[in-house]
Design a protein around this motif. Structure first.
Motif, PDB file in Angstrom:
ATOM      1  N   LEU A 172       0.843  -1.182   0.000  1.00 41.63           N
ATOM      2  CA  LEU A 172       0.000   0.000   0.000  1.00 41.63           C
ATOM      3  C   LEU A 172       0.884   1.240   0.000  1.00 41.63           C
ATOM      4  CD1 LEU A 172      -2.459  -1.114   2.837  1.00 41.63           C
ATOM      5  CD2 LEU A 172      -2.931  -1.164   0.384  1.00 41.63           C
ATOM      6  N   GLY A 173       0.771   2.059  -1.041  1.00 45.51           N
ATOM      7  CA  GLY A 173       1.507   3.313  -1.072  1.00 45.51           C
ATOM      8  C   GLY A 173       3.003   3.117  -0.939  1.00 45.51           C
ATOM      9  N   LYS A 174       3.637   4.038  -0.199  1.00 44.87           N
ATOM     10  CA  LYS A 174       5.088   4.012  -0.075  1.00 44.87           C
ATOM     11  C   LYS A 174       5.581   3.104   1.049  1.00 44.87           C
ATOM     12  CE  LYS A 174       5.662   8.765  -1.777  1.00 44.87           C
ATOM     13  NZ  LYS A 174       6.172  10.121  -1.455  1.00 44.87           N
ATOM     14  N   SER A 175       4.780   2.943   2.092  1.00 42.07           N
ATOM     15  CA  SER A 175       5.298   2.227   3.259  1.00 42.07           C
ATOM     16  C   SER A 175       4.302   1.262   3.881  1.00 42.07           C
ATOM     17  CB  SER A 175       5.747   3.231   4.331  1.00 42.07           C
ATOM     18  OG  SER A 175       4.663   4.077   4.713  1.00 42.07           O
ATOM     19  N   GLY A 176       3.207   0.963   3.191  1.00 42.09           N
ATOM     20  CA  GLY A 176       2.206   0.083   3.756  1.00 42.09           C
ATOM     21  C   GLY A 176       2.277  -1.323   3.207  1.00 42.09           C
ATOM     22  N   ILE A 177       1.806  -2.282   3.996  1.00 43.06           N
ATOM     23  CA  ILE A 177       1.800  -3.665   3.558  1.00 43.06           C
ATOM     24  C   ILE A 177       0.721  -4.439   4.307  1.00 43.06           C
ATOM     25  CG2 ILE A 177       3.574  -4.316   5.250  1.00 43.06           C
ATOM     26  CD1 ILE A 177       4.517  -6.438   3.265  1.00 43.06           C
ATOM     27  N   LEU A 178       0.074  -5.357   3.600  1.00 43.52           N
ATOM     28  CA  LEU A 178      -0.798  -6.363   4.183  1.00 43.52           C
ATOM     29  C   LEU A 178      -0.223  -7.711   3.779  1.00 43.52           C
ATOM     30  CD1 LEU A 178      -4.309  -4.919   3.205  1.00 43.52           C
ATOM     31  CD2 LEU A 178      -3.126  -4.627   5.382  1.00 43.52           C
ATOM     32  N   SER A 179      -0.011  -8.606   4.722  1.00 43.01           N
ATOM     33  CA  SER A 179       0.604  -9.880   4.378  1.00 43.01           C
ATOM     34  C   SER A 179       0.022 -10.999   5.219  1.00 43.01           C
ATOM     35  CB  SER A 179       2.124  -9.826   4.558  1.00 43.01           C
ATOM     36  OG  SER A 179       2.470  -9.795   5.928  1.00 43.01           O
ATOM     37  N   ALA A 180       0.064 -12.201   4.653  1.00 43.89           N
ATOM     38  CA  ALA A 180      -0.322 -13.422   5.356  1.00 43.89           C
ATOM     39  C   ALA A 180       0.719 -14.478   5.034  1.00 43.89           C
ATOM     40  CB  ALA A 180      -1.712 -13.891   4.917  1.00 43.89           C
ATOM     41  N   ASN A 181       1.273 -15.094   6.067  1.00 40.58           N
ATOM     42  CA  ASN A 181       2.329 -16.082   5.896  1.00 40.58           C
ATOM     43  C   ASN A 181       1.956 -17.353   6.660  1.00 40.58           C
ATOM     44  OD1 ASN A 181       5.415 -16.546   5.159  1.00 40.58           O
ATOM     45  ND2 ASN A 181       5.136 -17.282   7.248  1.00 40.58           N
ATOM     46  N   VAL A 182       2.083 -18.497   6.017  1.00 40.04           N
ATOM     47  CA  VAL A 182       1.870 -19.782   6.682  1.00 40.04           C
ATOM     48  C   VAL A 182       3.168 -20.574   6.608  1.00 40.04           C
ATOM     49  CG1 VAL A 182      -0.595 -19.851   6.233  1.00 40.04           C
ATOM     50  CG2 VAL A 182       0.970 -20.846   4.574  1.00 40.04           C
ATOM     51  N   PHE A 183       3.433 -21.398   7.615  1.00 39.79           N
ATOM     52  CA  PHE A 183       4.673 -22.162   7.653  1.00 39.79           C
ATOM     53  C   PHE A 183       4.427 -23.527   8.274  1.00 39.79           C
ATOM     54  CE2 PHE A 183       4.573 -20.360  11.886  1.00 39.79           C
ATOM     55  CZ  PHE A 183       5.101 -21.362  12.692  1.00 39.79           C
ATOM     56  N   VAL A 184       5.321 -24.468   7.941  1.00 35.45           N
ATOM     57  CA  VAL A 184       5.348 -25.806   8.524  1.00 35.45           C
ATOM     58  C   VAL A 184       6.800 -26.195   8.729  1.00 35.45           C
ATOM     59  CG1 VAL A 184       4.741 -28.247   8.242  1.00 35.45           C
ATOM     60  CG2 VAL A 184       3.202 -26.484   7.371  1.00 35.45           C
ATOM     61  N   ARG A 185       7.101 -26.818   9.883  1.00 38.72           N
ATOM     62  CA  ARG A 185       8.427 -27.347  10.146  1.00 38.72           C
ATOM     63  C   ARG A 185       8.296 -28.774  10.676  1.00 38.72           C
ATOM     64  NH1 ARG A 185       9.371 -23.337   7.807  1.00 38.72           N
ATOM     65  NH2 ARG A 185      10.845 -21.668   8.290  1.00 38.72           N
ATOM     66  N   ASP A 186       8.946 -29.719   9.997  1.00 37.45           N
ATOM     67  CA  ASP A 186       9.049 -31.100  10.477  1.00 37.45           C
ATOM     68  C   ASP A 186      10.426 -31.256  11.121  1.00 37.45           C
ATOM     69  OD1 ASP A 186       6.810 -32.682  10.260  1.00 37.45           O
ATOM     70  OD2 ASP A 186       7.116 -33.087   8.144  1.00 37.45           O
ATOM     71  N   ILE A 187      10.476 -31.632  12.382  1.00 35.34           N
ATOM     72  CA  ILE A 187      11.717 -31.660  13.152  1.00 35.34           C
ATOM     73  C   ILE A 187      12.020 -33.086  13.586  1.00 35.34           C
ATOM     74  CG2 ILE A 187      12.920 -30.754  15.175  1.00 35.34           C
ATOM     75  CD1 ILE A 187      10.965 -28.383  15.145  1.00 35.34           C
ATOM     76  N   ASP A 188      13.241 -33.552  13.312  1.00 38.33           N
ATOM     77  CA  ASP A 188      13.714 -34.860  13.769  1.00 38.33           C
ATOM     78  C   ASP A 188      14.793 -34.675  14.833  1.00 38.33           C
ATOM     79  OD1 ASP A 188      12.133 -36.528  12.068  1.00 38.33           O
ATOM     80  OD2 ASP A 188      13.426 -35.950  10.386  1.00 38.33           O
ATOM     81  N   ASP A 189      14.917 -35.694  15.714  1.00 39.59           N
ATOM     82  CA  ASP A 189      15.892 -35.673  16.816  1.00 39.59           C
ATOM     83  C   ASP A 189      15.662 -34.466  17.728  1.00 39.59           C
ATOM     84  OD1 ASP A 189      17.240 -38.030  16.099  1.00 39.59           O
ATOM     85  OD2 ASP A 189      18.425 -36.945  14.602  1.00 39.59           O
ATOM     86  N   LEU A 190      14.413 -34.207  18.046  1.00 36.92           N
ATOM     87  CA  LEU A 190      14.061 -33.088  18.922  1.00 36.92           C
ATOM     88  C   LEU A 190      14.817 -33.192  20.245  1.00 36.92           C
ATOM     89  CD1 LEU A 190      12.021 -30.647  19.333  1.00 36.92           C
ATOM     90  CD2 LEU A 190      10.635 -32.300  20.602  1.00 36.92           C
ATOM     91  N   MET A 191      15.400 -32.084  20.682  1.00 37.16           N
ATOM     92  CA  MET A 191      16.104 -32.030  21.966  1.00 37.16           C
ATOM     93  C   MET A 191      15.163 -31.478  23.038  1.00 37.16           C
ATOM     94  SD  MET A 191      19.945 -30.681  20.992  1.00 37.16           S
ATOM     95  CE  MET A 191      19.423 -29.301  19.972  1.00 37.16           C
ATOM     96  N   ARG A 192      15.165 -32.124  24.184  1.00 32.75           N
ATOM     97  CA  ARG A 192      14.345 -31.665  25.297  1.00 32.75           C
ATOM     98  C   ARG A 192      14.951 -32.151  26.603  1.00 32.75           C
ATOM     99  NH1 ARG A 192       7.958 -31.419  24.920  1.00 32.75           N
ATOM    100  NH2 ARG A 192       8.614 -29.552  23.820  1.00 32.75           N
ATOM    101  N   ARG A 193      14.805 -31.340  27.639  1.00 28.11           N
ATOM    102  CA  ARG A 193      15.344 -31.721  28.951  1.00 28.11           C
ATOM    103  C   ARG A 193      14.389 -32.655  29.681  1.00 28.11           C
ATOM    104  NH1 ARG A 193      19.685 -29.759  31.442  1.00 28.11           N
ATOM    105  NH2 ARG A 193      20.962 -28.305  30.234  1.00 28.11           N
ATOM    106  N   GLU A 194      14.954 -33.700  30.264  1.00 30.10           N
ATOM    107  CA  GLU A 194      14.196 -34.655  31.062  1.00 30.10           C
ATOM    108  C   GLU A 194      14.720 -34.614  32.491  1.00 30.10           C
ATOM    109  OE1 GLU A 194      11.702 -36.462  30.086  1.00 30.10           O
ATOM    110  OE2 GLU A 194      11.793 -36.587  27.902  1.00 30.10           O
ATOM    111  N   THR A 195      13.807 -34.727  33.454  1.00 31.05           N
ATOM    112  CA  THR A 195      14.162 -34.666  34.870  1.00 31.05           C
ATOM    113  C   THR A 195      14.041 -36.047  35.494  1.00 31.05           C
ATOM    114  OG1 THR A 195      13.401 -32.378  35.016  1.00 31.05           O
ATOM    115  CG2 THR A 195      13.622 -33.586  37.086  1.00 31.05           C
TER     116      THR A 195
END
Length: 769
Positions: A569-592
């Protein structure tokens, strides 16, 4: 490097006009008129316009030669296309082949924020850990520590560097890149935040900024000075600041142990309070030397030094539970100091045909020292324990890299490069309880070395006015070694990361475009995760465990996809929509778990690779000036964003088996109102993150309260050389609660902490001298 482009083009323009005048004097022909090629859409043009050249390909512009008789080209004079104005932040974002947001000086100055973290929390998909007003790790897409890559001038900052302590006055702009690109490290599953210091900033005036931040009638002063200058071919910008602040913190923790039958076996209240005083200095000068042949050498050291002292007090009361108490009253003091020196430099060599070689180098030296003493008293007031903790950490390292860029045609750039980075850490930690060491390596020097090597190739191509791509491949290998009393520890990992970005600028809809990205990224274990010296908890329990490392950790690997729609929009305006997906292997997490140690059974938290996870989300953004939509509207800039996140961790039972620390959603809304006839701008913003619950493991659940933060500001411009900015942050000052529940067998151990937060008033006087 892009900052050199306008000056190179202006130099070319000067040469062209000089030659044109000479030809006019010889042949009597009028000088060839230049054109403007990168004026923002919608801007007025007084001269013919040619096809827009993206900033990334600006170095590839080749002079167009005319063959018409009687023209300057007939005598060998090329026609040069030059930019009329430098693209603003939104236009740079629009022309980028990879999805990114750019926050420039105007937005950095707008609210008078005291830290970079306060600025980042208002951006789409960005959240800040911890309670309001005290900062924390910066997160994109709600993902916890380590998923967001933090860079300073395109390089990883030294170990121990706290981004939140960086003053906005030292920053030229902030780039937020949603997907990894081959040129930077791909340790960016959530994305990359690149802090560009005042590199290439062409300032004419000396700037002095005086700030006083007031919290609970405690004052925090900051003095910032920026001095530009030039000596022949040497251009310099001297930037530094001094600061001092006082802070008070208070919290109440409720510890409850309860059996599955509802029987309470322990009920405690812990009241903690502390007073902290800190002072320090930040220096970031910039030196740039331009050689006769056109080469440029730039060097920017960055120094941070700070010292703090604190007094701590804790009172423990118990209505149910075993006796004797660990303590009834604890009083102590602590001090810490840290100094980090980092140097960034690059040598830029331009070659024939628009090619260039960029050699980067850097070094980092840092040391931090902390010590504290706690005196523990029983219910009768008698001294029963003296706890002494100290830590001395020394880091140093260096980096060297080279990047070669060559045009393959108009709007087509090929880049290849390699770099190596080394680091060395020595840590000495002491923990004594009445003079007795609390772990095996207490008082011993533990050394760790890291080496990272990488190589990449990247192809940026504006195929035609509608299509542009960014295709890259990067390899990174990391080796970490350490010598401990248990023997040498070695961890090796390497990752291939292909990345692909494409943008479609929709024909006949010049304000609309679509983006799509397919990337491979990773998250590597930190030195602390691999070989951490034990961090001991005095009130050791399942909810307050000791922390150790795990030398067998593997990096997390993620395959990601992003899709975005952008409407400008004009000189400095914007409308946006972003979608994302991430598949993660070997997830790290702390265990107690409960572990047998030399001092008896203790609850210990250790990081592990636990399997697969997936996260996805949608990010909506709106930013525009009302006057661009309604000509008679007041002069108001409006901004708003909303993000919604989903995640699922395999192997952890639901519900709420989400990524650690990830909220379900977050939102920001704000506006800036420039009054007519009065040199006054008013503005403010509202930041919201809802309460959340996460099942982080088979036995552990984490809860957090909602965050609601209101910030307002006013800016009065007395003259072009003087202005006063008044801002108030965290006006609601809501208490912030967090909780943790660990269930083992028939026993549930619960800890709920409520911490106070405070409103802060900041007054800043800005002068141009």
């Amino acid at each position: 490097m892009n900052k050199l482009i306008p000056f190179a083009c202006l130099a070319a323009l000067g040469i062209t006009l000089a030659h044109a005048d000479e030809q006019q004097a010889i042949a009597g022909a009028p000088a060839q008129q230049t054109t403007r090629s990168d004026v923002a859409p919608g801007a007025a043009q007084s001269e013919p316009s040619t096809q827009v050249a993206p900033p990334a390909a600006a170095d590839a512009l080749v002079p167009a030669v005319s063959h018409k008789p009687g023209t300057p080209a007939a005598t060998g004079l090329p026609t040069v296309t030059v930019p009329g104005t430098r693209a603003n932040d939104v236009e740079q974002r629009r022309m980028s082949s990879a999805a990114k947001m750019i926050v420039g000086r105007e937005e950095l100055d707008r609210n008078g924020d005291s830290s970079v973290g306060e600025i980042l929390k208002r951006l789409p998909g960005v959240t800040v850990g911890g309670r309001p007003g005290r900062g924390g790790d910066i997160r994109m897409r709600g993902m916890g520590n380590g998923y967001t890559q933090m860079l300073v001038n395109g390089e990883r900052p030294p170990a121990g560097f706290a981004l939140d302590s960086l003053s906005p006055d030292q920053v030229e702009r902030i780039e937020i890149v949603r997907g990894p690109i081959a040129e930077h490290s791909t340790r960016a599953i959530a994305g990359t935040i690149n802090i560009i210091l005042r590199e290439g900033y062409q300032q004419k005036d000396i700037q002095l900024k005086l700030t006083d931040a007031i919290e609970q009638n405690r004052h925090g002063a900051n003095v910032s000075l920026t001095v530009p200058g030039k000596l022949g071919a040497l251009t310099y910008l001297l930037n530094g600041s001094l600061f001092e602040n006082h802070q008070h913190d208070a919290s109440i923790t409720h510890n409850v142990d309860e059996t599955s039958g509802g029987v309470v076996t322990k009920d405690q209240l812990v009241n903690d309070s502390s007073d902290r005083r800190a002072r320090g200095i930040h220096l970031s000068p910039r030196l740039s030397y331009k050689f006769d042949g056109g080469d440029t050498l730039t060097f920017q050291p960055f120094l941070m030094s700070s010292h703090s002292v604190s007094d701590n007090d804790s009172v423990l009361t118990q209505s149910v539970g075993p006796l004797p108490l660990e303590y009834a009253h604890s009083a102590g003091d602590a001090s810490s100091s840290s100094t980090f020196l980092r140097g960034f430099g690059n040598w830029l060599h331009r070659m024939d045909g628009g090619a260039k070689l960029d050699v980067k180098f850097g070094f980092g030296v840092g040391h931090s020292d902390s010590s504290g003493t706690r005196n523990l008293f029983n219910s009768a007031g008698s001294l029963q324990d003296v706890i002494v903790d100290s830590d001395a950490t020394r880091d140093h390292g260096g980096s060297l890299g080279a990047k070669y860029t060559t045009p393959l045609g108009k709007g087509h750039l090929l880049t290849a490069g390699a770099d190596v980075e080394t680091g060395h850490r020595i840590q000495n930690r002491v923990s004594l309880d009445n003079g007795r060491a609390q772990f095996a390596d207490s008082g011993e020097d533990l050394a760790a070395d890291t080496r990272r090597m990488a190589g990449f190739v990247q192809d940026e191509w504006d195929i035609n006015p509608a299509w542009a791509t960014n295709l890259g491949l990067r390899w990174e290998g990391i080796r970490t070694t350490s010598d401990t009393s248990a023997g040498p520890l070695v961890n090796n990992s390497s990752v291939w990361s292909p990345v692909f970005h494409v943008v479609w600028r929709i024909p006949e809809h010049d304000k609309d475009q679509l983006r799509w990205s397919l990337t491979h990224s990773y998250r590597s274990p930190t030195i602390g995760d691999l070989i951490a010296v034990p961090a001991l908890s005095r009130l050791n329990s399942a909810t307050r465990p000791d922390r150790i490392g795990n030398p067998a950790l593997k990096p997390e690997l993620a395959t990601g996809m992003d899709m975005a729609y952008e409407h400008y929009l004009g000189k400095s305006g914007i409308l946006s929509a972003n979608v994302f997906v991430r598949d993660i292997d070997d997830l790290m997490r702390r265990e107690t778990s409960l572990v047998a140690t030399s001092t008896g059974p203790r609850w210990v938290s250790q990081p592990l690779n636990i399997g697969h996870a997936r996260t996805s989300g949608i990010e909506l953004e709106a930013k525009f000036q009302l006057i661009e939509l309604m000509p008679d509207a007041p002069n108001i800039d409006f901004r708003a964003n909303y993000s919604r996140f989903w995640s699922h961790v395999d192997g952890v039972p639901g519900p709420d088996n989400r990524l650690d620390q990830q909220p379900t959603q977050t939102a920001n809304v704000g506006l800036d109102y420039r009054l007519k006839g009065v040199p006054l701008t008013l503005g403010g913003g509202y930041n919201w993150t809802p309460a959340g619950q996460i099942q982080s493991s088979l036995t552990e659940r984490v809860d957090s309260d909602a965050k609601r933060q209101v910030d307002v500001y006013g800016l009065w411009k007395f003259s072009p050389a003087a202005q006063l900015r008044v801002s108030a942050n965290n006006l609601l000052a809501r208490d912030y609660g967090s909780g943790r529940t660990v269930t083992t067998g028939e026993l549930a151990q619960m800890a709920t902490t409520t911490a106070r937060t405070f409103a802060t008033l900041s007054i800043k006087l800005e002068l141009k001298l």
